[in-house]
Structure formats: structure tokens, C-alpha cells
Design an enzyme around this catalytic site. Structure first.
Site, PDB file in Angstrom:
ATOM      1  N   CYS A  85       0.836  -1.205   0.000  1.00  0.00           N
ATOM      2  CA  CYS A  85       0.000   0.000   0.000  1.00  0.00           C
ATOM      3  C   CYS A  85       0.873   1.259   0.000  1.00  0.00           C
ATOM      4  O   CYS A  85       1.730   1.424   0.879  1.00  0.00           O
ATOM      5  CB  CYS A  85      -0.921   0.013   1.216  1.00  0.00           C
ATOM      6  SG  CYS A  85      -1.915   1.535   1.336  1.00  0.00           S
ATOM      7  N   HIS A 131      -3.300   0.835   8.491  1.00  0.00           N
ATOM      8  CA  HIS A 131      -3.880   0.414   7.216  1.00  0.00           C
ATOM      9  C   HIS A 131      -5.228  -0.276   7.388  1.00  0.00           C
ATOM     10  O   HIS A 131      -6.114  -0.145   6.532  1.00  0.00           O
ATOM     11  CB  HIS A 131      -2.906  -0.541   6.498  1.00  0.00           C
ATOM     12  CG  HIS A 131      -3.413  -1.061   5.197  1.00  0.00           C
ATOM     13  ND1 HIS A 131      -3.204  -0.392   4.004  1.00  0.00           N
ATOM     14  CD2 HIS A 131      -4.128  -2.177   4.886  1.00  0.00           C
ATOM     15  CE1 HIS A 131      -3.775  -1.078   3.020  1.00  0.00           C
ATOM     16  NE2 HIS A 131      -4.329  -2.164   3.525  1.00  0.00           N
ATOM     17  N   HIS A 182      -6.509   1.842   2.238  1.00  0.00           N
ATOM     18  CA  HIS A 182      -6.031   2.588   3.397  1.00  0.00           C
ATOM     19  C   HIS A 182      -6.995   3.746   3.684  1.00  0.00           C
ATOM     20  O   HIS A 182      -7.450   4.427   2.764  1.00  0.00           O
ATOM     21  CB  HIS A 182      -4.627   3.135   3.114  1.00  0.00           C
ATOM     22  CG  HIS A 182      -3.921   3.630   4.325  1.00  0.00           C
ATOM     23  ND1 HIS A 182      -2.839   2.981   4.876  1.00  0.00           N
ATOM     24  CD2 HIS A 182      -4.144   4.713   5.111  1.00  0.00           C
ATOM     25  CE1 HIS A 182      -2.422   3.652   5.934  1.00  0.00           C
ATOM     26  NE2 HIS A 182      -3.207   4.701   6.097  1.00  0.00           N
ATOM     27  N   HIS A 184      -8.428   7.003   3.824  1.00  0.00           N
ATOM     28  CA  HIS A 184      -7.967   8.262   3.259  1.00  0.00           C
ATOM     29  C   HIS A 184      -9.109   8.980   2.552  1.00  0.00           C
ATOM     30  O   HIS A 184     -10.145   8.391   2.251  1.00  0.00           O
ATOM     31  CB  HIS A 184      -6.819   8.044   2.268  1.00  0.00           C
ATOM     32  CG  HIS A 184      -7.247   7.453   0.948  1.00  0.00           C
ATOM     33  ND1 HIS A 184      -7.647   6.140   0.802  1.00  0.00           N
ATOM     34  CD2 HIS A 184      -7.365   8.018  -0.286  1.00  0.00           C
ATOM     35  CE1 HIS A 184      -7.987   5.916  -0.454  1.00  0.00           C
ATOM     36  NE2 HIS A 184      -7.833   7.028  -1.137  1.00  0.00           N
TER      37      HIS A 184
END
Length: 354
Positions: A85, A131, A182, A184
Site C-alpha cells: 500500500c 492500514h 487505506h 484516506h
């Protein structure tokens, strides 16, 4: 909760993109971490509308709307395995988009932007270095840090000469089209008003009985049938004419044009309420909800619109039932006429009881 300090520091990635850390403690030195990747120079951004076949904005004369052309995004990272990632902190032998070995909240220019200066800017906001987490799993302290990052970037991007609108948002879930798991979000600086914002501004200008937003929120509060939750500084309700099966609007009780105008008490009160809302969405069907969280903020360079506009957050899910999604088919995609499968009052009741 009280006013909470945030420590901000900034640096540059290997290809020159800006990265900004928002820390919850001082002296951590995140911005001093060096990006060791041999990245190629950033592709040139669009110089003028219609000026590039791969980059730029084009005017749809029939719809009266701008369309963004960003062919370079076809090569962006797509659902990598967890150990690859690019939004994780960097580790020995595995440099990522974030050079520091840990972080609280971080913002950086998107490596694969839809818009690039001078026609706009796209940034990525990572809510946590964990994560496997999600926004709903953050602490109220961290939610406040994310809010401060949104506020900071709204101010910074609003100051860019060509910015007309700053849009902070989160896409969550593969059903929405997420390409990185992840936790975000993103922030866009648009060089034009997005159609949805332009419509709200026009509706507010045409309203001749006071302020459209104030009256809307007051009517929802008085009716009470679509209220999901509220506190002293925020109110959450399902819109009377909701388009999505499960959709809420989150308004501050004191009207402000954008996030930087929020009072300290309103900033303090946002995190606990928003986390509660996201957890209700997850609880609806006993699994993580795919959703879009979209901040509607006033146009940057329009004093009249800013006096009338009420910044607010819209959260919507594409899930209409367990195992069933809401698809935009013939009426929605073809004609822009929405058909909702859930009565808004029933959606509010289910969210309230979740």
C-alpha cells in the site's frame, strides 16, 4: 473537549510534490524524513482549457458544465496487496508516498491527479497510519485532527489564484470505486463551480423568504421526523427529498460559509457526532458501509454567495439493502431523475435505531 493543538510541518517528495504532516504532539520531525524513491518528474499539468488531448477541462455546451479530462490517471495504483500500500508509512526497504515511519494525519499532492496547477490541484488526506482501520474507528481526538487538516487545506487551496471551489471528500469501499483501502480522503481545488454547488448557490439566490439554508434546517428540526442525531452545535437529518437510500446532511447549527469559519466549540463537537453517524451506517447491515462523505463549501471568490451559503457535510451510501446496491441506471444516469427505493422517514428511523 476543549481546544486542541495541532503541530504542522511540510516537506517535499522526490518528484517535488508537497507533503504536510498534522501531528498531535510537537517535535516529531516527520517532515525531515527523506523520500528515497527514484521518481520520474511529474507530468506537466494542463496549461489552458482545450490545450491538451490528455489533460484539461472541456466545456459541455449542451449541459453547460465543465468536464475534466485526465487520461494519465489510467495508470494509477489499483487495489495493491496490503503489504504494498503506497499510503502506509515508509519502512526499511519499502519506501511509500509518506517518507516518515509513522504519522497521525498527512496530506500530500496526488501523484495521479485529475487536476494540476494552474487549472486546479488534487491532494490526498491519510486519516491514520493504521492500514486496517477506518474513519469510523478513529478517536474523537483524531477526527478533530482530520478536521483541522481540512480547514488548513481549505485555506491554502482557496488562496491559489485560480481556485473557485474547495471540495473535501472521502470515498469508502470498492462498491464506490475505491482503488486503495487505506483510510484516506481527497481534496480538490476546482477552477470552476461543480454543478451541484452551482445549483445550490442558484437556489439560495432565488429564495426570497430569508435564507434558504436557515429555513431548511429549521424546518427539519421542527418536523423531527427525519432527525437522526444532534448536539448543541450540529444537526444530522435525512433530506426530505433524499436521492440515495441512506443519505444524511450534517449542518452546523450556526451557519458558516466554509470549514475555516467554524467556531472552536463547533470544531470540538464535530468529531464525536460524526463518528457516531459513520458507526450507524456500518451498523445498518452489520458490515462496513460503502459511502461518500462530501463537504459542500461556499464558492471561494463570490462574496454574495458566501454570505448566503451554509457549509455542510453530506454522507451517502450506495447500499440499499443487505447484498444490494443502488445503481444509477436509465432515469438517473440518462435523465438526471432520481428514484429512491427507501422512504426518507424510514431511512431516518433505521439510522436512528442502528
Amino acid at each position: 473537549m476543549g481546544t486542541q493543538a495541532i503541530w504542522k510541518s511540510s516537506g517535499r517528495l522526490a518528484d517535488g510534490r508537497e507533503i504536510v504532516y498534522f501531528d498531535e504532539a510537537p517535535g516529531l520531525g516527520r517532515a525531515q524524513a527523506r523520500d528515497t524513491r527514484p521518481l520520474p518528474p511529474r507530468p506537466p499539468g494542463p496549461a489552458l482549457p482545450h490545450g491538451s488531448p490528455e489533460w484539461g477541462i472541456r466545456w459541455d455546451r449542451l449541459a453547460g458544465e465543465w468536464v475534466v479530462i485526465a487520461a494519465a490517471r489510467q495508470d494509477r495504483t489499483f487495489l495493491p496487496p496490503p503489504d504494498q500500500c503506497p499510503l502506509d508509512p515508509s519502512a526499511p526497504g519499502r519506501p511509500t508516498e509518506i517518507p516518515a515511519d509513522r504519522y497521525d494525519v498527512v496530506v500530500f499532492e496526488n501523484r495521479f491527479p485529475s487536476l494540476a496547477e494552474p487549472l486546479g490541484r488534487c491532494e490526498v488526506v491519510c486519516f491514520t497510519s493504521d492500514h486496517s482501520s477506518s474513519f469510523a474507528q478513529l478517536t474523537p481526538r483524531r477526527a478533530r485532527t482530520v478536521l483541522e487538516a481540512w480547514i488548513d487545506r481549505t485555506e491554502a487551496l482557496s488562496a491559489l489564484p485560480g481556485t473557485r471551489q474547495v471540495y473535501c471528500f472521502e470515498n469508502r469501499g470498492e462498491e464506490i470505486g475505491v482503488t486503495l483501502h487505506h483510510p484516506h480522503g481527497q481534496i480538490y481545488a476546482f477552477p470552476f463551480l461543480a454543478p451541484r454547488l452551482a445549483q445550490m448557490v442558484a437556489q439560495a439566490r432565488d429564495y426570497d423568504r430569508g435564507n434558504l439554508f436557515d429555513d431548511l434546517v429549521a424546518a427539519e428540526a421542527e418536523a423531527g421526523t427525519r432527525i437522526v442525531t444532534r448536539n448543541e452545535h450540529w444537526i444530522v437529518f435525512v433530506p426530505e427529498a433524499a436521492r440515495w437510500p441512506y443519505e444524511v446532511r450534517i449542518f452546523p447549527t450556526a451557519r458558516v460559509p466554509d470549514l475555516p469559519a467554524l467556531s472552536e466549540p463547533a470544531r470540538d463537537a464535530f468529531g464525536p457526532l460524526y463518528l457516531d453517524v459513520l458507526r450507524r451506517f456500518d451498523a445498518l447491515f452489520g458490515q462496513p458501509a460503502p459511502y461518500i462523505a462530501a463537504w459542500h463549501q461556499a464558492p471561494v471568490r463570490d462574496p454574495d454567495a458566501r454570505r448566503q451559503f451554509a457549509a455542510h457535510l453530506q454522507v451517502l451510501s450506495v447500499r440499499r439493502a443487505a447484498g444490494k446496491l443502488k445503481y444509477l441506471a436509465g432515469t438517473e444516469s440518462g435523465m438526471g431523475v432520481w428514484i429512491n427505493d427507501i422512504v426518507p422517514e424510514e431511512a431516518a428511523r433505521r439510522l436512528k435505531e442502528a
